[in-house]
Structure formats: C-alpha cells, structure tokens
Enzyme design. Structure first.
Site, PDB file in Angstrom:
ATOM      1  CB  CYS A 150      -6.147  11.490  -4.412  1.00 58.62           C
ATOM      2  SG  CYS A 150      -7.329  12.634  -5.847  1.00 58.62           S
ATOM      3  CG  HIS A 243      -2.455  12.638  -7.545  1.00 59.16           C
ATOM      4  ND1 HIS A 243      -2.601  12.008  -8.983  1.00 59.16           N
ATOM      5  CD2 HIS A 243      -4.055  12.729  -7.134  1.00 59.16           C
ATOM      6  CE1 HIS A 243      -4.019  12.068  -8.827  1.00 59.16           C
ATOM      7  NE2 HIS A 243      -4.566  12.307  -7.707  1.00 59.16           N
TER       8      HIS A 243
END
Ligand code: NAP
Length: 352
Positions: A150, A243
C-alpha cells in the site's frame, strides 16, 4: 450490454475484503458471486461473520450471502484475494491452477519472476508475463496478478512519470501510515493513540524493492529491476486511513520543481486513455497549497484512487523533494486490484 463477469472475494470479511465488497457491489463490468473467509466464518451470513467497518452500509443483499470456505470450488470466473500474506501463497496458486484468474493484494507472489506486480498506469506492459507464467506453471486459463504494497503504490505512481521524463538515480522516502494498513483489529489502541510507531515489519524492504520491479524493464520472460536505489523509513501513525510519504529524489537529468509538476499534470496513462471505470481522472492531483496534501482532507481524491502530491521544492541533498498521499485500502489495495482486472478485461485478456 456485455454480460458481467462473475467475481469472488477471498478474505471478504477483513479490512481489504470489505473495500472489495463496497467497490464491486455496483460495478458496471463485474458481478459479486461469492464471498470466502477462514473456517471460522464459513457457513455464516456475511452480515454476522463480518464486523463491517466502513461508513457506507453493507450493500443491499450482501449481508445475507453465506460465506464460503476459501477453496477453488466457488462459482465465479475471477477472484480478488484479500487473504493474509502467510495464507495467500498456496491458496492463490490452488485457485490459479484450477483455472481462476487471481487478483491478489497479498505479498506472497509479488516477487515471483513470472508474476506481474502491476499498477495499470505505470507498467501495463508487464501483463505479458501472464503468458510466461501459464507456460511455466502449466496453467491453461488461470493466472496470478499482484498489486503492490500500500505504500509502494503511492510512491510508484508519483515516481513513474518522473522516471520516464528525467530518470531516477535514488529515492529517500519516509512514510506516515494509517492504522487500517494493519488490518482489523490491527494495532492495539493503547499502542497507537498518542504515539508514532517507527517500525512496520517487512514494510521498508517492500518499499525498497517493489518500485524497482514495477519501473523495471521487461526483458523476455522476466523484469530487469530499475537501477535506482530506494532508502525507506516506515512509521505507523494514529490516522485511520491514508498513507502520507515525504520523498526526496535524485534525478539522472536535472529538473526544476516546476518541470516536475508539469510532468505530473501532463501524465495521461493507459487506464485514463481507456476511461476504465475505476481509473481516476487525473491519476495524480497536484495540490498548490503550502500545507497540502493532508491525510484527512485529501485521501479520498478521485474516489480514493488518485494520489495527491504537493510541497514540490528543491532539495539541498537530492534534487527535488515533495509529499505524496494515497488511500491505503482503496488505491493501496482493493481499488488497485479492481483496476488491474478492468485493464485485463478491456484488453481482451479475461475471455473466460
Ligand atoms: P484482515 O483484516 O486481517 O483480513 C483477513 C481476511 O482473510 C479475513 O477475511 C479472514 O477471515 C481471512 N482469513 C484469515 N485466515 C484465513 C485462512 N486461513 N483461510 C482463508 N481466509 C482466511 O487483513 P487485511 O488488512 O484485509 O489484509 C488482507 C491482505 O491484503 C493482506 O495480505 C495484506 O497484507 C494485504 N494488504 C492490506 C492493505 C491494507 O491497507 N489493509 C493494503 C494492501 C495490501 P476471518 O474473518 O474469517 O478471519
């Protein structure tokens, strides 16, 4: 209208599995046909087996679907895998050997030389490895396609057009990764709250190696990794989704921050040209404000599929530095897999 392809979700009750359910419930090309999970959930109603974590409701009809055991006997054409990394390897192979196309989120097969590690915007040409994979493994119809870690997705999306335009020499990246990246229930609240955890097992290695495979060159039956070096620091922070990464890059050919921004703005890769249903338009959102992108404000850009960049400025040690942000369970996981499948379908590679 073309008949919808019947799809299954492996590990449908987890954090990524739920995103798959959300994204596939009303998809123009795919129809949800089967949900699987561990033996503890098999045989139960999805609505009972799963602790639904998303702000949207469980899509109509899905709560009553009976969860199946994760075995290659389910009635569908392709499967999206959100299985834990330590379980995914043999299970995904069993599905591919039985003739299913497998779109995996797990790390188990990402570095197999004959398995594409795919971002449709960055390396769609790597899909030709499917032929190599089938020939090597004796699979007639099945295959495995993986999407990256990710944090590696966001980074590689930002790097891909820069590598083409200027060549990358080295990359220094520090991440601030949301809690949902650890699955559910994930990090205990007493560890996460009021804290930053400067370690995520295995993450820095993935962030160092995966962009080099994806931006590598196809050389016959394997990928020659790109030559640039990546140094990664990975941190878990108490945000829920998203993120955020600070990045410094050294380039082969000099570029100003303005030229970097122009390259991002002009990037119009294959999924956007094909107008795939899940492809964000544009793939990279350039934020001009001095304090953006921010996790809470920008993670949903492009319905969670775009990455946002900003704070592009000269770097005294490298050449240019910037921030990149993306949604870890959408662009970094389920949405990435769905886009991989859309690309293959659009290119006539999913004729089941
Ligand atoms: P998770 O919340 O822990 O969910 C795991 C899922 O797998 C659940 O549905 C679980 O079912 C099922 N499962 C567990 N053991 C199984 C077994 N032995 N056989 C069959 N099914 C089993 O994990 P997650 O965060 O969704 O992550 C799933 C995968 O995606 C992992 O490989 C992860 O590394 C990867 N990934 C995650 C993210 C992210 O942001 N979270 C991003 C990219 C990639 P039960 O409910 O029955 O236990």
């Amino acid at each position: 209208m073309q008949k919808k392809l019947r799809v299954g979700i492996l590990g449908a009750t987890g954090a990524v599995g739920q995103r798959f359910v959300e994204l596939l419930a009303d998809h123009p090309w795919f129809e949800l046909a089967a949900l699987t999970a561990s033996a503890a959930s098999a045989g139960r109603r999805y609505g009972d087996a799963c602790r639904w974590l998303l702000s949207s409701d469980i899509p109509p009809g899905v709560a009553d679907v009976v969860v199946r055991e994760t075995a290659p006997t389910i009635d569908c054409d392709i499967v999206f895998s959100a299985l834990p990394g330590d379980q995914a390897g043999p299970l995904e192979e069993a599905f591919a050997a039985a003739g299913y196309g497998v779109f995996s989120n797990a790390s188990a097969h990402r570095q197999d030389p004959d398995v594409p590690l795919l971002i449709p915007e960055a390396n769609p040409d790597h899909l030709t490895l499917v032929g190599t994979q089938r020939a090597r493994r004796g699979w007639e119809r099945g295959f495995i396609i993986t999407n990256p870690n990710c944090s590696a997705v966001m980074l590689t999306m930002a790097l891909a057009p820069l590598h083409t335009a200027f060549g990358l020499r080295s990359v220094l990246v520090s991440t601030m990764q949301g809690l949902s990246g650890a699955g559910y229930p994930g990090v205990p609240s007493l560890d996460a709250l009021d804290n930053v955890i400067p370690f995520i097992g295995g993450e820095e290695e993935k962030l160092a190696s995966e962009p080099r495979k994806m931006l590598g060159t196809l050389n016959g039956e394997q990928v020659e990794p790109a030559g640039f070096a990546v140094s990664a620091h990975c941190n878990r922070v108490p945000t829920r989704e998203g993120h955020l990464e600070t990045v410094s890059v050294a380039l082969e050919r000099p570029a100003t921050p303005q030229q970097v921004v122009e390259v991002w703005r002009e990037w119009h890769p294959l999924p956007q040209q094909l107008n795939l249903p899940t492809a964000p338009q544009p793939p990279i959102v350039v934020r001009p404000e001095p304090d953006r992108p921010q996790t809470r404000l920008d993670r949903d850009a492009g319905r969670g599929m775009a990455v946002s960049v900003g704070r592009v400025r000269p770097c005294d040690i490298f050449d240019v530095k910037f921030i990149v942000l993306g949604h870890n369970t959408i662009r970094g996981a389920a949405g990435a897999s769905v886009l991989n499948a859309e690309l293959m379908l659009a290119q006539g590679m999913l004729n089941t």
